[in-house]
Design an enzyme around this catalytic site. Structure first.
Site, mmCIF file in Angstrom:
data_model
loop_
_atom_site.group_PDB
_atom_site.id
_atom_site.type_symbol
_atom_site.label_atom_id
_atom_site.label_comp_id
_atom_site.label_asym_id
_atom_site.label_seq_id
_atom_site.Cartn_x
_atom_site.Cartn_y
_atom_site.Cartn_z
ATOM 1 N N ASP A 17 41.882 34.326 35.642
ATOM 2 C CA ASP A 17 41.476 34.562 34.254
ATOM 3 C C ASP A 17 42.454 35.606 33.715
ATOM 4 O OD1 ASP A 17 40.348 35.406 31.876
ATOM 5 O OD2 ASP A 17 38.528 36.237 32.782
ATOM 6 N N GLU A 30 38.600 28.589 28.862
ATOM 7 C CA GLU A 30 37.714 29.617 29.423
ATOM 8 C C GLU A 30 36.236 29.216 29.393
ATOM 9 O OE1 GLU A 30 38.943 33.084 27.245
ATOM 10 O OE2 GLU A 30 40.915 33.063 28.195
ATOM 11 N N ASP A 59 31.048 34.558 24.584
ATOM 12 C CA ASP A 59 32.030 35.386 25.291
ATOM 13 C C ASP A 59 32.407 36.596 24.446
ATOM 14 O OD1 ASP A 59 34.277 36.539 26.458
ATOM 15 O OD2 ASP A 59 35.345 34.652 26.773
ATOM 16 N N LYS A 117 48.025 39.282 25.179
ATOM 17 C CA LYS A 117 47.556 37.894 25.053
ATOM 18 C C LYS A 117 47.426 37.463 23.592
ATOM 19 C CE LYS A 117 43.698 35.039 26.705
ATOM 20 N NZ LYS A 117 42.479 35.111 27.545
#
Ligand code: ADP
Ligand code: MG
Length: 627
Positions: A29, A190, A212, A91
């Site tokens: 991840d 994800e 999330d 990211k």
């Protein structure tokens, strides 16, 4: 007979490779705030730890002027001392061009610039690096942690990416892995990985939600599980909402209580770090007291869970509003959702959990560590792809992919939510007589007209032999691999002339833009359809007019002056109607042209048959008819 004499006999091709035991595939991840690596063996997942038994690797890289690279907790601790040498949240910039991030460039904690091709560059410790290179540094550290923990090489991995990551961001992630010496078995969304970790692919079919809340981003996805395949029904989120915002609120309160007169970035960062500790403590405790020390002065700050809950209520409320929107987009009510999975460290906050439970009317799934669950799902997928298991994962395309056709209309080739990998082909033809090249324009999106969708790539198929309009057969194939990367190829079937592109757009779509594209397509569905129909009728009318004009040059001698005059008039009417926006007028003019040319068409047909029959014997004729 002694046991020594027994040999293991494997199925042909199943003999294990020598040394295969020394190599394993892991799940990674690669998070905005933290990265995690896990492995699954015989269906049992395990999150891998560093020498200090820590599982989370902060996605932070500190660069030294001497060329040193430090990743993780140790880099995070350097933020205070060497803010200009430390990069975090990289990211967010994956697959983005400088144009995409201009608006936020000023708010980033490091200096960004664009190079000649529009790619983002980060200036840090006297070096200029791309987001791909920085992510590769993180991945190298992640890989090292895995290999240290396992005592084995881990050259292969499944890496997770947000569901809204587009081609560019996915390609950038793969490039980063390649730079880090990791072979990417597959990129997995994800939320899909989290759902897999809970074994939802083995359970009841139906709708599931994945909530999330990480460090800096919030994402919610609605997945439909059907026959072991997850389809992303809707996604939503806020790229600037997460645990960091909670830290800010607490730090603000602490600094206010301290009545600090002159604040510098160092003090703010220190307050933020203390705030984060306080926040995480209050997940397990009802109240506490924390010290803030700088400029030789110490201050004490008390905070209770009740106070924290009140403070973050607006933030939690915002995530709930986004959840409701996603449910609406997916055409579902909260009660339609069979299960909710919690992902991200910030879902440990009790108030967040409670809000999710209240909205969906059921306790969310949270028995797997929310900041590890994505890596766990990735690890299971890695095992399935290497050793094999019942878990067969398919992802889907997030937006439709198609081609521009005449009139600026989109012909969708692969529809949104198609399970990948997938390949589809469609045949097209030339529009004009003697056309020897065809422009292939690949677009992504749900709208009917090219101008309203996103342009991914253009290429030309040339070398088509000159033929009559409509005679060439051009087969355009779209292939989306398991990572969501698209290759488009075009082939003229009679000659085999071929051309292709791999779509690697230089910059991507943000989650918001993606959500907007979907929303737009729903809102404008009616008018888009009208625009498409108008454009299509014009294309048809113009194609007919072109064919008539071509026929006139070849066989005009079959017509009387009057007949010719009538056809000319009808052609002029088609031209005029095509200038306007009245579809009925276009259709009427086109019909009128067809009527006016009917006798002409019949005469031409007679002439054609006569020509074809000239010099053909009965035998041959039968053969021809039979062909
Ligand atoms: P990302 O997906 O952005 O990489 P994570 O899922 O690792 O992030 O979440 C990181 C966030 O979770 C941070 O803001 C961190 O403070 C928060 N967090 C971690 N543990 C706790 C906890 N026990 N209580 C509250 N927040 C927590
Ligand atoms: Mg995450």
């Amino acid at each position: 007979m002694s046991d020594d004499l027994l040999f293991d006999i494997f199925e042909p091709g199943e003999t294990p490779l020598p040394h295969a035991d020394d190599e394993v595939a892991v799940g990674i991840d690669l998070g905005t705030t933290n990265s995690v690596v896990a492995i699954s063996r015989s269906g049992k997942p395990e999150v891998l730890r560093d020498a200090k038994a820590r599982t989370l690797i902060p996605s932070v890289v500190a660069y030294g002027l001497d060329g040193s690279v430090i990743v993780g907790e140790e880099a995070r601790e350097l933020i205070l001392d060497r803010p200009h040498d430390v990069v975090s949240s990289i990211k967010r910039l994956m697959g983005r061009g400088i144009e995409d991030i201009k608006a936020v460039a000023g708010q980033l904690p490091f200096e960004v610039d664009g190079d000649a091709s529009g790619m983002v560059r980060i200036k840090v410790a006297g070096r200029t690096l791309t987001p791909v290179e920085i992510s590769a540094d993180i991945l190298r550290a992640v890989r090292a942690q895995a290999e240290q923990a396992l005592g084995k090489k881990a050259p292969k991995a499944v890496i997770t990416v947000p569901a809204y990551f587009d081609d560019a961001a996915r390609t950038a992630t793969k490039d980063a892995a390649r730079l880090a010496g990791i072979e990417v078995l597959r990129l997995v969304n994800e939320p899909t990985a989290a759902a897999l970790a809970y074994g939802l692919d083995q359970g009841a079919e139906g709708l599931y939600a994945v909530y999330d809340l990480g460090g800096g981003t919030f994402d919610v996805s609605l997945l439909r599980m059907e026959k072991g395949v997850f389809q992303v029904k809707a996604t939503g989120g806020d790229a600037a909402l997460g645990g960091d915002d909670i830290d800010h609120m607490i730090a603000e309160k602490f600094l206010h209580e301290r009545s600090e007169a002159d604040l510098n970035p160092g003090k703010v960062k220190q307050a933020l770090m203390t705030a984060r500790v306080a926040k995480e403590c209050l997940t397990a405790r009802e109240a506490g007291e924390w010290m803030l020390e700088f400029d030789g002065r110490t201050s004490r700050h008390a905070l209770t869970r009740v106070e924290l809950d009140a403070m973050i209520a607006p933030l939690v409320g915002r995530t709930m509003a986004i959840c409701r929107q996603v449910l609406e987009d997916g055409g579902a009510a909260p009660s339609d959702v069979k299960g909710v999975v919690l992902v991200g460290g910030s879902t440990r906050v009790p108030a967040v959990r409670q809000a999710v439970a209240d909205l969906f009317g059921a306790m969310p799934l949270a028995n797997i560590n929310p900041d590890e669950v994505v890596a766990v799902g990735a690890a299971q997928q890695a095992e399935a792809l290497t050793v094999g298991s019942d878990t067969l994962l398919l992802d889907v395309t997030p937006l439709s992919l198609g081609l521009e056709t005449m009139g600026g209309i989109v012909e969708k080739v692969i529809f949104r939510n198609t399970p990948i990998p997938t390949a589809m082909a469609q045949e097209f033809t030339t529009y004009q007589d003697g056309q020897t090249a065809m422009m292939i324009h690949v677009v992504q999106g749900e709208r009917e007209l090219v101008s309203q969708n996103r342009s991914l790539a253009r290429f030309t198929l040339s070398g088509i032999p000159a033929m009559a309009a409509g005679a060439a057969r051009i087969r355009v194939s779209f292939t989306v691999d398991a990572d969501g990367l698209l290759t488009v190829s075009a082939r003229e079937m009679t000659t085999g002339v071929e051309s292709q592109v791999q779509v690697k757009p230089s910059y991507g779509l943000s989650e918001d833009e993606m959500a907007n594209m979907l929303k737009d397509s729903m809102e404008h569905a009616k008018e888009d359809m009208a625009a498409r129909l108008l454009a299509e009728s014009k294309v048809d009318a113009k194609r007919n007019a072109l064919a008539v004009k071509a026929a006139l040059t070849h066989d005009g001698d079959l017509l009387s002056k009057e007949e010719w005059g009538l056809i000319d008039q009808a052609l002029a009417k088609v031209d005029a109607a095509c200038q306007g926006t009245d579809r009925e007028a276009v259709l009427a003019a086109s019909d009128a042209l067809e009527l006016a040319t009917k006798p002409f068409a019949e005469k031409r047909m007679d002439r054609g048959i006569r020509k074809a029959l000239a010099g053909v014997s009965m035998d041959n004729l039968e053969k021809r008819v039979g062909e």
